[in-house]
Design a protein around this motif. Sequence first.
Motif, PDB file in Angstrom:
ATOM      1  N   UNK A 286      35.312  42.457  47.349  1.00 26.37           N
ATOM      2  CA  UNK A 286      33.988  43.069  47.499  1.00 26.37           C
ATOM      3  C   UNK A 286      34.053  44.577  47.628  1.00 26.37           C
ATOM      4  N   UNK A 287      35.252  45.153  47.688  1.00 23.78           N
ATOM      5  CA  UNK A 287      35.367  46.599  47.767  1.00 23.78           C
ATOM      6  C   UNK A 287      35.314  47.229  46.389  1.00 23.78           C
ATOM      7  N   UNK A 294      43.159  55.428  46.887  1.00 27.24           N
ATOM      8  CA  UNK A 294      43.920  54.947  48.039  1.00 27.24           C
ATOM      9  C   UNK A 294      45.133  54.148  47.573  1.00 27.24           C
ATOM     10  N   UNK A 295      46.009  53.866  48.505  1.00 27.57           N
ATOM     11  CA  UNK A 295      47.216  53.095  48.222  1.00 27.57           C
ATOM     12  C   UNK A 295      46.910  51.618  48.409  1.00 27.57           C
ATOM     13  N   UNK A 296      47.137  50.793  47.369  1.00 27.61           N
ATOM     14  CA  UNK A 296      46.767  49.371  47.421  1.00 27.61           C
ATOM     15  C   UNK A 296      47.895  48.487  46.878  1.00 27.61           C
ATOM     16  N   UNK A 297      47.820  47.214  47.255  1.00 25.95           N
ATOM     17  CA  UNK A 297      48.727  46.189  46.744  1.00 25.95           C
ATOM     18  C   UNK A 297      48.059  45.553  45.517  1.00 25.95           C
ATOM     19  N   UNK A 334      50.339  51.076  44.994  1.00 24.21           N
ATOM     20  CA  UNK A 334      49.934  52.034  43.963  1.00 24.21           C
ATOM     21  C   UNK A 334      48.731  52.829  44.452  1.00 24.21           C
ATOM     22  N   UNK A 335      48.795  54.133  44.298  1.00 22.39           N
ATOM     23  CA  UNK A 335      47.684  55.001  44.667  1.00 22.39           C
ATOM     24  C   UNK A 335      46.708  55.078  43.491  1.00 22.39           C
ATOM     25  N   UNK A 336      45.517  54.503  43.668  1.00 24.52           N
ATOM     26  CA  UNK A 336      44.560  54.406  42.556  1.00 24.52           C
ATOM     27  C   UNK A 336      43.158  54.207  43.108  1.00 24.52           C
ATOM     28  N   UNK A 458      46.445  60.640  39.835  1.00 22.32           N
ATOM     29  CA  UNK A 458      45.805  61.866  40.270  1.00 22.32           C
ATOM     30  C   UNK A 458      44.310  61.636  40.395  1.00 22.32           C
ATOM     31  N   UNK A 459      43.721  62.230  41.421  1.00 22.12           N
ATOM     32  CA  UNK A 459      42.283  62.066  41.645  1.00 22.12           C
ATOM     33  C   UNK A 459      41.511  62.814  40.569  1.00 22.12           C
TER      34      UNK A 459
END
Length: 461
Positions: A286-287, A294-297, A334-336, A458-459
């Motif tokens: 739901x996010x 952010x860093x995610x799995x 992963x930062x995405x 990169x943002x």
Amino acid sequence: MNHSTDPPEPANILLIDDLPNNLRLLSSLLTKQGYKVRSVINGAMGLKAARAKPPDLILLDINMPDLNGYQVCEQLKQTEVTQDIPVIFLSALDDVIDKVKAFRVGGSDYITKPFQIEEVIVRVQNQLQLRQAQKMLAEQNIILEQEICDRTKIQASLEEREIELQQQTERLEAALTKIQNTQLQLVQSEKMASLGQLVAGIAHEINNPVSFIYGNVHYVNDYLDNLVDTIKIYQKSYPEPTEEIKAFTEEIDLDFVIDDLKTMIGSMENGVERIHGIVLGLRTFSRLDEAAIKSVDLHEGIESTLLIVQHRLQETRDRPPIQVVKHYGELPKVTCYSGQIHQVFLHLIENAIDAIEDKPLGYWTSADAIPTLEISTKLMNDHEVQICFKDNGVGIEDDIKTQIFNPFFTTKSVGKGSGLGLSICYKIIVEEHQGELSYSRLPDGGSQFMLQIPVHCKETM
């Protein structure tokens, strides 16, 4: 080129709505912005007004008697004098299907009632600028063709002029592409935001009762052990029960009840833990509307997406259940943009399911025909991850595979596909995450979509 010093004529806008209050509000609002506004109260009058004096822009309601907004727009697009006029739909219908239909019949934009005044103004300005850019582009093309014909007479000056016109054309085309991409992203963002809100609401409603059961089932198990121990102590202390107790315990088969009750409590524990896991997966999915990087799995994201489409993986009357085969490698976080990456996962998995279901009727009745979705991940090097989605569905023909990432291109039947999904996926992976997204046809006729993104994106927003 003629550089006129006269002030530009104010844009002419036609309002078509069967509600007088809406017409008065919009007419007043747009007149204050300096536009010329005409108002009509039904679709037939709107068509006559547009053909008699074509406006620069039309604001069109959908739910009207006799001719609805979709029918009016279709007739406008079939008439040469009105086919290029941009149409903005104004409607209380906020379902994604209604919006997609509006774009399919030729609409340029869609505003949901009740609307914000600032939103109407910005979108009207946006469409008028796009219309002006299109007119300028057409004029520049005519001028360019004429000047090319006169090349032998004014060769030297023409070369310089061609460069100038080409630069202007490129700028206008870039502006047109940007506006089209904005419209595309708007439709998709509204769809995914609605889905995220729905899933979050379901997760919230389920979470409270499940949390209560989840927090108490262990105590129930302990209490049951205490009660069973108490019964056993009584049996030792009173080895010769009364006839009434003996008859009752034989009637209910006390030993079986104790053993079966323990089994039932164990099953309940497993079930509530499974539901608890589902709730966590729903909350993760739901996010979708999170904009922050952010860093995610990624594996967690894939699992939560599979949970959302679980109902589509189950057996139907035309095929057995879809088998999901996972080959997960060791991936770092992963930062995405996690919400965007979840959108990509959802589109690619749903596309695979659609491709499997599009197999000819009766194909999956063979014993060795197993519908399969295969998902694999691996770390390509220290700074890039790769994710593959394979299916044994119908696949995409080689002669059209170069078009599948184009906006509004779809191989699906009318009403089933909007042509937005893969274009959005490409934009998210390539433009927002500096990655790669590719398609290939498998030897068995199925499809493979492969995406690669940096470990540290990169943002861009």
